[in-house]
Design a protein around this motif. Sequence first.
Motif, PDB file in Angstrom:
ATOM      1  N   LEU A 134       0.849  -1.186   0.000  1.00 56.65           N
ATOM      2  CA  LEU A 134       0.000   0.000   0.000  1.00 56.65           C
ATOM      3  C   LEU A 134       0.883   1.234   0.000  1.00 56.65           C
ATOM      4  CD1 LEU A 134      -2.589  -1.084   2.745  1.00 56.65           C
ATOM      5  CD2 LEU A 134      -2.576  -1.649   0.308  1.00 56.65           C
ATOM      6  N   MET A 135       0.647   2.131  -0.937  1.00 56.85           N
ATOM      7  CA  MET A 135       1.453   3.349  -1.040  1.00 56.85           C
ATOM      8  C   MET A 135       0.551   4.570  -0.922  1.00 56.85           C
ATOM      9  SD  MET A 135       4.158   2.337  -4.057  1.00 56.85           S
ATOM     10  CE  MET A 135       2.890   1.752  -5.171  1.00 56.85           C
ATOM     11  N   ILE A 136       0.775   5.358   0.123  1.00 59.20           N
ATOM     12  CA  ILE A 136      -0.014   6.564   0.372  1.00 59.20           C
ATOM     13  C   ILE A 136       0.948   7.709   0.688  1.00 59.20           C
ATOM     14  CG2 ILE A 136      -1.834   7.614   1.758  1.00 59.20           C
ATOM     15  CD1 ILE A 136      -2.688   4.763   2.554  1.00 59.20           C
ATOM     16  N   PRO A 137       0.928   8.774  -0.116  1.00 60.19           N
ATOM     17  CA  PRO A 137       0.143   8.944  -1.337  1.00 60.19           C
ATOM     18  C   PRO A 137       0.718   8.140  -2.504  1.00 60.19           C
ATOM     19  CG  PRO A 137       1.563  10.840  -1.005  1.00 60.19           C
ATOM     20  CD  PRO A 137       1.734   9.971   0.204  1.00 60.19           C
ATOM     21  N   ALA A 138      -0.141   7.883  -3.480  1.00 60.80           N
ATOM     22  CA  ALA A 138       0.300   7.161  -4.663  1.00 60.80           C
ATOM     23  C   ALA A 138       1.300   8.006  -5.449  1.00 60.80           C
ATOM     24  CB  ALA A 138      -0.909   6.835  -5.549  1.00 60.80           C
ATOM     25  N   PRO A 139       2.327   7.373  -6.001  1.00 67.10           N
ATOM     26  CA  PRO A 139       3.304   8.119  -6.811  1.00 67.10           C
ATOM     27  C   PRO A 139       2.706   8.486  -8.174  1.00 67.10           C
ATOM     28  CG  PRO A 139       3.865   5.785  -6.757  1.00 67.10           C
ATOM     29  CD  PRO A 139       2.708   5.965  -5.833  1.00 67.10           C
ATOM     30  N   LEU A 140       2.072   9.642  -8.212  1.00 65.98           N
ATOM     31  CA  LEU A 140       1.409  10.140  -9.414  1.00 65.98           C
ATOM     32  C   LEU A 140       1.810  11.597  -9.633  1.00 65.98           C
ATOM     33  CD1 LEU A 140      -2.181   8.824  -8.605  1.00 65.98           C
ATOM     34  CD2 LEU A 140      -0.777   7.990 -10.498  1.00 65.98           C
ATOM     35  N   SER A 141       1.655  12.065 -10.841  1.00 70.68           N
ATOM     36  CA  SER A 141       1.910  13.479 -11.114  1.00 70.68           C
ATOM     37  C   SER A 141       0.838  14.340 -10.453  1.00 70.68           C
ATOM     38  CB  SER A 141       1.896  13.734 -12.625  1.00 70.68           C
ATOM     39  OG  SER A 141       0.578  13.569 -13.146  1.00 70.68           O
ATOM     40  N   ASP A 142       1.153  15.608 -10.249  1.00 68.27           N
ATOM     41  CA  ASP A 142       0.166  16.521  -9.661  1.00 68.27           C
ATOM     42  C   ASP A 142      -1.096  16.580 -10.512  1.00 68.27           C
ATOM     43  OD1 ASP A 142       1.945  17.065  -7.641  1.00 68.27           O
ATOM     44  OD2 ASP A 142       2.603  18.997  -8.451  1.00 68.27           O
ATOM     45  N   ALA A 143      -0.938  16.551 -11.823  1.00 66.56           N
ATOM     46  CA  ALA A 143      -2.097  16.617 -12.715  1.00 66.56           C
ATOM     47  C   ALA A 143      -2.968  15.372 -12.573  1.00 66.56           C
ATOM     48  CB  ALA A 143      -1.645  16.777 -14.165  1.00 66.56           C
ATOM     49  N   ALA A 144      -2.331  14.190 -12.483  1.00 66.03           N
ATOM     50  CA  ALA A 144      -3.092  12.942 -12.332  1.00 66.03           C
ATOM     51  C   ALA A 144      -3.812  12.898 -10.993  1.00 66.03           C
ATOM     52  CB  ALA A 144      -2.158  11.746 -12.483  1.00 66.03           C
ATOM     53  N   ILE A 145      -3.154  13.397  -9.937  1.00 63.07           N
ATOM     54  CA  ILE A 145      -3.780  13.430  -8.610  1.00 63.07           C
ATOM     55  C   ILE A 145      -5.015  14.326  -8.636  1.00 63.07           C
ATOM     56  CG2 ILE A 145      -3.487  14.280  -6.245  1.00 63.07           C
ATOM     57  CD1 ILE A 145      -0.587  13.257  -6.408  1.00 63.07           C
ATOM     58  N   ALA A 146      -4.893  15.501  -9.220  1.00 63.76           N
ATOM     59  CA  ALA A 146      -6.029  16.421  -9.292  1.00 63.76           C
ATOM     60  C   ALA A 146      -7.172  15.805 -10.096  1.00 63.76           C
ATOM     61  CB  ALA A 146      -5.589  17.742  -9.923  1.00 63.76           C
ATOM     62  N   GLU A 147      -6.831  15.117 -11.167  1.00 60.89           N
ATOM     63  CA  GLU A 147      -7.866  14.528 -12.028  1.00 60.89           C
ATOM     64  C   GLU A 147      -8.622  13.417 -11.309  1.00 60.89           C
ATOM     65  OE1 GLU A 147      -8.351  12.759 -16.580  1.00 60.89           O
ATOM     66  OE2 GLU A 147      -6.355  12.925 -15.664  1.00 60.89           O
ATOM     67  N   VAL A 148      -7.894  12.521 -10.621  1.00 58.92           N
ATOM     68  CA  VAL A 148      -8.583  11.405  -9.980  1.00 58.92           C
ATOM     69  C   VAL A 148      -9.396  11.876  -8.775  1.00 58.92           C
ATOM     70  CG1 VAL A 148      -6.728  10.658  -8.378  1.00 58.92           C
ATOM     71  CG2 VAL A 148      -8.331   8.994  -9.341  1.00 58.92           C
ATOM     72  N   ARG A 149      -8.923  12.894  -8.070  1.00 57.20           N
ATOM     73  CA  ARG A 149      -9.722  13.423  -6.950  1.00 57.20           C
ATOM     74  C   ARG A 149     -11.015  14.051  -7.459  1.00 57.20           C
ATOM     75  NH1 ARG A 149      -5.642  16.310  -2.633  1.00 57.20           N
ATOM     76  NH2 ARG A 149      -7.579  16.321  -1.399  1.00 57.20           N
ATOM     77  N   GLU A 150     -10.935  14.748  -8.569  1.00 54.28           N
ATOM     78  CA  GLU A 150     -12.144  15.339  -9.143  1.00 54.28           C
ATOM     79  C   GLU A 150     -13.109  14.260  -9.621  1.00 54.28           C
ATOM     80  OE1 GLU A 150     -13.510  18.552 -12.601  1.00 54.28           O
ATOM     81  OE2 GLU A 150     -11.396  18.076 -12.315  1.00 54.28           O
ATOM     82  N   LEU A 151     -12.579  13.222 -10.262  1.00 53.47           N
ATOM     83  CA  LEU A 151     -13.429  12.119 -10.724  1.00 53.47           C
ATOM     84  C   LEU A 151     -14.089  11.401  -9.548  1.00 53.47           C
ATOM     85  CD1 LEU A 151     -11.606  10.264 -13.649  1.00 53.47           C
ATOM     86  CD2 LEU A 151     -13.946  11.159 -13.644  1.00 53.47           C
ATOM     87  N   ALA A 152     -13.345  11.212  -8.460  1.00 52.05           N
ATOM     88  CA  ALA A 152     -13.903  10.554  -7.280  1.00 52.05           C
ATOM     89  C   ALA A 152     -15.072  11.350  -6.714  1.00 52.05           C
ATOM     90  CB  ALA A 152     -12.821  10.371  -6.220  1.00 52.05           C
ATOM     91  N   ALA A 153     -14.910  12.668  -6.631  1.00 44.41           N
ATOM     92  CA  ALA A 153     -16.003  13.519  -6.144  1.00 44.41           C
ATOM     93  C   ALA A 153     -17.193  13.482  -7.099  1.00 44.41           C
ATOM     94  CB  ALA A 153     -15.503  14.947  -5.961  1.00 44.41           C
ATOM     95  N   ASP A 154     -16.918  13.473  -8.407  1.00 47.36           N
ATOM     96  CA  ASP A 154     -17.998  13.419  -9.396  1.00 47.36           C
ATOM     97  C   ASP A 154     -18.795  12.115  -9.272  1.00 47.36           C
ATOM     98  OD1 ASP A 154     -17.251  15.874 -10.396  1.00 47.36           O
ATOM     99  OD2 ASP A 154     -16.205  15.069 -12.147  1.00 47.36           O
ATOM    100  N   ALA A 155     -18.083  10.992  -9.120  1.00 51.19           N
ATOM    101  CA  ALA A 155     -18.757   9.703  -8.979  1.00 51.19           C
ATOM    102  C   ALA A 155     -19.575   9.654  -7.686  1.00 51.19           C
ATOM    103  CB  ALA A 155     -17.738   8.569  -9.013  1.00 51.19           C
TER     104      ALA A 155
END
Length: 367
Positions: A270-291
Motif C-alpha cells: 500500500l502506497m499513500i500517497p500514490a506516486p502520481l503526477s500533480d495533474a493525475a492526482i487532481a484529475e482522480v480526486r475530481e473524478l472521485a467527487a464526481d462519482a
Amino acid sequence: MSTPLLRLVVLYGGASAEHDVSRVTAAHVLAAADSDKYVLVPVGIDKSGVWHRNEAAAAALAAGETLPNRLDVEGPEVDPLSVIRGTDSASPASRGQSREITVVLPLLHGPHGEDGTVQGMLELLKTPYVGCGVLSSALCMDKAMAKEVAARAGIPQCAWITFRDGVDDARTVVDQAVEELGLPVFVKPANMGSSVGVSRATTPDELDKAINLALHYDEVVVIEEAVTGREIEVGVLGNTAPDTTLPGEIKPGSDFYDYEDKYVTGAAELMIPAPLSDAAIAEVRELAADAYVALRCAGMARVDFFYEEDGRGWLLNEINTIPGFTPASMYPKMWEASGIAYPDLIDRLVTLALEVHRRRSSFSTEH
C-alpha cells in the motif's frame, strides 16, 4: 437543562459473508472513538440476524481497557428498536440520566447492512446514522446498477456485461463475454464486497465455473474485462460538497487484490500517497467527487479506480459506501495522510450524520 449525551450505537457483524471483516472494523473504530464525547454502545448482529448488546465490550471501553482486534458477537439478545431508541436497560435514558441524542454507525459490510436495508430501518425510526442513505447504499452495493448510473453520468469505466440468474442464459453469456470482452475476465457477485466470490477466468470453462461461484453469493453477476492498470483509491468525506483524500495505490501480492491479500496474508503493498503526477492526482480526486455525487453518496465512501497510464487513463472500478476501518484499511490511512487523524475522522462522520438528519427532518410532510 443538562447537555444531551451523544450516544453512538456501533453495529457490526451481520448476516453476510463479510461478517468477520466487520468485527475487525468495529473493534478498531470503538477503540479510536473518544469516550469523553460518546456513550459507546457496541451491538453485534450474528449470522442469523439476531442482535446482541455486547456488554463486555462496553464495560471494557468504560474502564479504559484494550479491546481485542476482533469483537465477538456476544451478550444478551436485544430488540433492534429498543437499543436504537435507547429504551433498553443499558441506556442512560432508561436509568433516568440526562437526555440523549443517538447516532448509529453501521459497520456492516456487504448485504443486510451496506445495501440500504439497515439504512431504511433507521430512516423509519427517524434516527441519524453515519454514511450513505437508502438509495445510494443500495445502488453502490449493486455493482451492476452502479455501473449503469455511472455510465449515464459520463464516468469512464472498463467494459462489462451483466448476468442475472433465471433471466439470462449462462451459455450465451459466456460466449458473449468471450466475444465482447476477451479473456481473461473478472467475475464478481453484484452485491458483495471484500473480494468475496471474485474470480479471474482465463478460459470459457473457468468463466463458467466463476459464474457458478459468484451465484453462491448473489443472483446477479458482473463480468468485466481484465484491465492492465494501476489500482488507485480515493477517500471521500462529506455530503453535498465532499472532500477527497490524496490517492493511495495498491500493488496486489497475487493476481488481483483478493480477500486473502486484504485480510489474511497482508502481502499487498500500500502506497499513500500514490506516486502520481500533480495533474493525475487532481484529475482522480475530481473524478472521485464526481462519482460520489452522481451516485448520491453522503457521509463517506472509498472510490476505487484503475489507471491506464498509456491507455484510457482513469477507469472507475467501484464505490464502497462502508469502507474498511481495520489497521490495514486504505480509507483511514488515506485520511491520515491527508491531515485527518482516526478519532477526528469519526467525529467528522458523526457531524455529517447529524447534518443530513437535520436537513431531511426539515422537509414538509404536509400536502
